[in-house]
Design a protein around this motif. Sequence first.
Motif, PDB file in Angstrom:
ATOM      1  N   THR A  71       0.519   4.133 -12.859  1.00 30.77           N
ATOM      2  CA  THR A  71       0.322   3.158 -11.893  1.00 30.77           C
ATOM      3  C   THR A  71      -0.979   2.413 -12.319  1.00 30.77           C
ATOM      4  OG1 THR A  71       0.927   4.863 -10.431  1.00 30.77           O
ATOM      5  CG2 THR A  71      -0.307   3.199  -9.369  1.00 30.77           C
ATOM      6  N   ARG A  83       3.139  -3.554  -5.169  1.00 27.24           N
ATOM      7  CA  ARG A  83       2.824  -4.266  -3.723  1.00 27.24           C
ATOM      8  C   ARG A  83       1.464  -4.957  -3.867  1.00 27.24           C
ATOM      9  NH1 ARG A  83       3.473  -2.957   1.841  1.00 27.24           N
ATOM     10  NH2 ARG A  83       2.023  -4.963   2.262  1.00 27.24           N
ATOM     11  N   ARG A  84       1.122  -6.209  -3.014  1.00 26.69           N
ATOM     12  CA  ARG A  84      -0.328  -6.646  -2.737  1.00 26.69           C
ATOM     13  C   ARG A  84      -0.851  -5.913  -1.559  1.00 26.69           C
ATOM     14  NH1 ARG A  84       0.872 -12.882  -1.618  1.00 26.69           N
ATOM     15  NH2 ARG A  84      -1.387 -12.928  -1.120  1.00 26.69           N
ATOM     16  N   PRO A 133      -8.149  -1.996   1.680  1.00 33.38           N
ATOM     17  CA  PRO A 133      -6.777  -2.659   0.788  1.00 33.38           C
ATOM     18  C   PRO A 133      -7.196  -2.618  -0.687  1.00 33.38           C
ATOM     19  CG  PRO A 133      -7.724  -4.506   1.953  1.00 33.38           C
ATOM     20  CD  PRO A 133      -8.664  -3.240   2.453  1.00 33.38           C
ATOM     21  N   TYR A 190      -2.250  -2.931  -1.025  1.00 38.86           N
ATOM     22  CA  TYR A 190      -1.874  -1.848  -0.729  1.00 38.86           C
ATOM     23  C   TYR A 190      -3.246  -1.187  -0.088  1.00 38.86           C
ATOM     24  CZ  TYR A 190      -0.495   2.894  -1.797  1.00 38.86           C
ATOM     25  OH  TYR A 190      -0.056   4.550  -1.671  1.00 38.86           O
ATOM     26  N   TYR A 191      -2.714  -0.790   1.308  1.00 36.54           N
ATOM     27  CA  TYR A 191      -3.634   0.064   2.037  1.00 36.54           C
ATOM     28  C   TYR A 191      -4.182   1.351   1.844  1.00 36.54           C
ATOM     29  CZ  TYR A 191      -3.363  -4.550   4.704  1.00 36.54           C
ATOM     30  OH  TYR A 191      -3.657  -5.744   5.118  1.00 36.54           O
ATOM     31  N   THR A 192      -5.460   1.599   1.855  1.00 30.50           N
ATOM     32  CA  THR A 192      -5.785   2.989   1.749  1.00 30.50           C
ATOM     33  C   THR A 192      -6.825   3.270   3.027  1.00 30.50           C
ATOM     34  OG1 THR A 192      -7.755   2.533   0.653  1.00 30.50           O
ATOM     35  CG2 THR A 192      -5.814   2.778  -0.671  1.00 30.50           C
ATOM     36  N   LEU A 197      -1.346  -3.370  -6.418  1.00 29.76           N
ATOM     37  CA  LEU A 197      -1.034  -2.072  -7.083  1.00 29.76           C
ATOM     38  C   LEU A 197       0.232  -2.166  -7.974  1.00 29.76           C
ATOM     39  CD1 LEU A 197      -2.336   0.688  -6.761  1.00 29.76           C
ATOM     40  CD2 LEU A 197      -0.264   1.213  -5.452  1.00 29.76           C
TER      41      LEU A 197
END
Lengths: 231, 231
Positions: B155, B134-135, B143, B137-139, B147
Amino acid sequence: MRLVIARCSVDYVGRLKAHLPLATRLLVVKSDGSVLVHSDGGSYKPLNWMSPPATLRVLSPDEADLEDGVAEQWTVQSAKTDDRLIVNLHEVLHDTSHELGVDPGLIKDGVESDLQRLLAEQIETLGAGYTLIRREYYTAIGPVDILARDSSGATVAIELKRRGDIDGVEQLTRYLELLNRDPRLAPVRGIFAAQQIKPQARVLAQDRGIDCVTLDYDAMRGVDDVESRLF
Amino acid sequence: MRLVIARCSVDYVGRLKAHLPLATRLLVVKSDGSVLVHSDGGSYKPLNWMSPPATLRVLSPDEADLEDGVAEQWTVQSAKTDDRLIVNLHEVLHDTSHELGVDPGLIKDGVESDLQRLLAEQIETLGAGYTLIRREYYTAIGPVDILARDSSGATVAIELKRRGDIDGVEQLTRYLELLNRDPRLAPVRGIFAAQQIKPQARVLAQDRGIDCVTLDYDAMRGVDDVESRLF
DNA sequence: AGTTGAATTTCGGGG
DNA sequence: CCCCGAAGTTCAACT
């Protein structure tokens, strides 16, 4: 310098593409061929522009443009890159030219280098017994702003910013890592000094054992002035 | 909008101090009170300026200023900060005012978000068998741009920049550190993708086992166009 | 409103 | 000349 007020649309093609719909704007054509497109608002940045060196060519609009009401078309071509600005003038409301001559340029006071000079001169701002080793201490990964010794004789690396941000802490961390490999200097402590330090930067610094110091430029300059007057 | 060409000197006091010696310049006064001081050269940045909101007051020069040849003095005061611009006009060569109205604003194409969209659509640019997870990708620390999984199913975290600088590598490093703590994702590899990557950034990336990829935006857009036309 | 990151950044200095 | 860092950065997006 030529000043034109016109109802116009603008297209930019270069590092990106951009378009300005028809509206009345200020067009500034400088003698180096650069062009600024300003609206009556926003801050100093133009809506669009062409950097110098550039050349402006005036074209007669083609039939399709004429039908759209274009009276005159400007093509502003960058001399170094293939960036291009196209201005479609529908109605010219003002058009004057002026001789300005060369500008002597801006004189600044209070930038980072001034801060660095002042802190180096007044290193005891950081605490009694501090002594300067040197400004701009060069390492393989770049210059440390100030290297000093504290009252116990321990080496201190100082990173100086006008505004203390997370990047500055990262930078100082890299320096400390490197400096601490040098047995003649180690152990080296870090101080992050700035006129204003962002909370996040402060937290990160503390987490890494780096002290934070906020500097009062006016006060430091004041001390400097007093010293200049006395001696 | 008011356009003035004048022989003038300018002083700025605020976040720093700055001075412009006497010379002929363009002064632009916008309806929000902001003022630009332009010379006939340089690029879009004015020699000096006042950001909106601000108010311009015209003062009669005092005796000392009159002796120096000051015909009129402008004080441009920022409404929000205590920044101040003082313009000493010695000779006014041009002075006109114009009604421009509100500008519809700029439409852009080709900025980082466009690059991200294109790379996500054409993830196989990075190598055969790559698939998008995905675009954005929140952490916890922000973001991750993209990913993905490589052909072996591992990954991959991708940090995307128009210009690849050392900061971007630091950013990706922090993401990788965090992502590798997640057993569902680990081990996570890093790719630093940009239209242009600075040598220092490349060295730092390699040192940390991060792959570097330079992107050709035009080519990617071309592929995109072809796809759009075909389907 | 504050914060974060990009920018057609621009600008200046040093190697 | 390029490379790098500062800027009164400005600007926009997002929290």
